[in-house]
Design an enzyme around this catalytic site. Sequence first.
Site, short mmCIF file in Angstrom:
data_model
loop_
_atom_site.label_atom_id
_atom_site.label_comp_id
_atom_site.label_asym_id
_atom_site.label_seq_id
_atom_site.Cartn_x
_atom_site.Cartn_y
_atom_site.Cartn_z
N LYS A 22 -3.45 -4.53 6.48
CA LYS A 22 -2.02 -4.75 7.10
C LYS A 22 -1.38 -4.08 8.15
O LYS A 22 -0.31 -4.76 8.78
CB LYS A 22 -0.85 -5.20 5.57
N ASN A 23 -1.24 -2.91 7.78
CA ASN A 23 0.00 -2.15 8.11
C ASN A 23 -0.38 -1.66 9.95
O ASN A 23 0.04 -1.04 10.97
CB ASN A 23 -0.22 -0.38 8.07
N CYS A 117 9.00 -1.17 1.09
CA CYS A 117 9.34 -1.48 -0.11
C CYS A 117 9.97 -0.15 -0.45
O CYS A 117 10.65 0.74 0.04
CB CYS A 117 7.98 -0.78 -0.70
N ARG A 122 14.12 6.22 3.94
CA ARG A 122 12.70 6.19 5.28
C ARG A 122 13.63 5.73 6.19
O ARG A 122 14.40 4.64 6.53
CB ARG A 122 11.91 5.18 4.41
N ASP A 305 -0.25 6.04 0.43
CA ASP A 305 -0.85 4.62 0.03
C ASP A 305 -1.99 5.06 -1.47
O ASP A 305 -2.38 3.51 -1.49
CB ASP A 305 -1.15 3.62 1.37
N ARG A 397 2.28 -8.23 -1.09
CA ARG A 397 2.54 -8.34 0.33
C ARG A 397 1.77 -7.17 1.05
O ARG A 397 1.67 -7.22 2.48
CB ARG A 397 3.79 -6.65 -0.30
#
Length: 432
Positions: A22-23, A117, A122, A305, A397
């Site tokens: 995903k990232n 998230c 952030r 993560d 997600r």
Amino acid sequence: MEFYSIKGGNPLVGEVGISGAKNAALPILAAAIMTNETTVIENVPDVSDIRAILSAIRSIGAIVTETDRHTFKINGSQIHDIPVVDEAVKKIRGSYYLIGALLGKYHHASVTLPKGCNIGLRPIDQHVKGFRALGADVRIEHGMIVAEADELVGSHIYLDVVSVGATINIMMAASLAHGMTIIENAAKEPHVVDCANFLNSMGARIRGAGTDVIRIRGVESLHGSDYSIIPDMIEAGTFMFASAATRGDVTIHNVIPKHLESLTSKLEEIGCQIETSDEAVRVTANKRLLNTHVKTLPYPGFPTDMQPQITVILGLANGTSIVTESIFESRFKYVDELVRMGAQIKVEGNTAIVTGVPSYTGASITCPDLRAGAGLVIAALAAEGYSDVHDVIYIERGYEDFPEKLRSLGADIEVLDDEDPESMRRRMHLVS
Ligand code: EPZ
């Protein structure tokens, strides 16, 4: 709302395939609009954050064609200089990649400020610092981040913190700047390298991705490309830790073992057996695991993560472990839920002191964010009795077919809906 009903206690056994990262996919799909030619992106994970970024690039005029569930053709030739205000974009952190992509291509970007998230403050000051160093005027207006430049000129940029997002965003914009950009103290995560490889496949000239110093020689324009996204190291790690927590035997396919080294070494340290081949890793655990200490760090350190997932398994280990979160300020919100399952964990600032217990007991628990949600599912799989895991929208997600993949390994997991009477009858039947 959907929730997972899980009966814990089954060791996970079997084989599972990992989806695209995903990232890596988020910046690559944003970068795909930087050319007027068509790009074909394969191995795109089917998760809600990715659907959100696709919706955003469609909303500004990019043509997105779904060839199959994991392959998308993208053509950015019809994009106008339009602010990105798509509703979906507000929900995902990765929407900030559209700033670098649009600024590079059109010298003008206007994107709704990202949320993402809920894991603490952030900031995006390092992104802004980078864009300004390239000559852009950057300001916040009406909840949008606006970046504009007459021309972008290469620059020497030292990042004050190691930031995945800032490194990639600057890399994208600098790919179409005049002259050389040097990013020092760059992030080295595999998704940074994957995005650099994709940009290079479109004609960019990026060297050094994967090291602390990235050099980008700007080019006039980018061209089309066919590209396949790397496997998701965090999804792989989550299945590795689920195997360990349930004293299972799981072989995880379609991985790049090098990306998993910080995880495999921790699992070995706490008593798991690991077998690695070219594209797979097998994790077995047949006895109670041992304690250890973990500190999250930028790659190649232990990933933030994976912090909830390792805390969950250390909560079942023999002895006391210390887990230190050094990347995000507020990533222990799930601990309260775990304590309700019988864990003995005390959080002090950015440190969790984890005293192992022999087992967890099922409970009704709620996911506070994506990776914490995955960690809580692992806890429920290892626990005695039933758990209901709520707010699984966070898990969706970033994990493709998570319940289905777990079920294929022998997990007793059902997706139910608390607004559906039939689902709730099923739930009563399961626990009675
Ligand atoms: C990416 O977030 C990932 N998200 C995160 O994954 C991941 O946890 C994180 O990198 C670290 O690996 C995406 O790729 C979309 P950072 P990002 O910039 O880029 C500080 C998941 O679960 N910082 O590397 O936002 C920041 O506050 C998600 O998949 C600044 O101070 O992370 C943090 O402390 C969650 N100023 C540290 O740097 C900035 O301008 C690292 O953040 C930028 C960051």
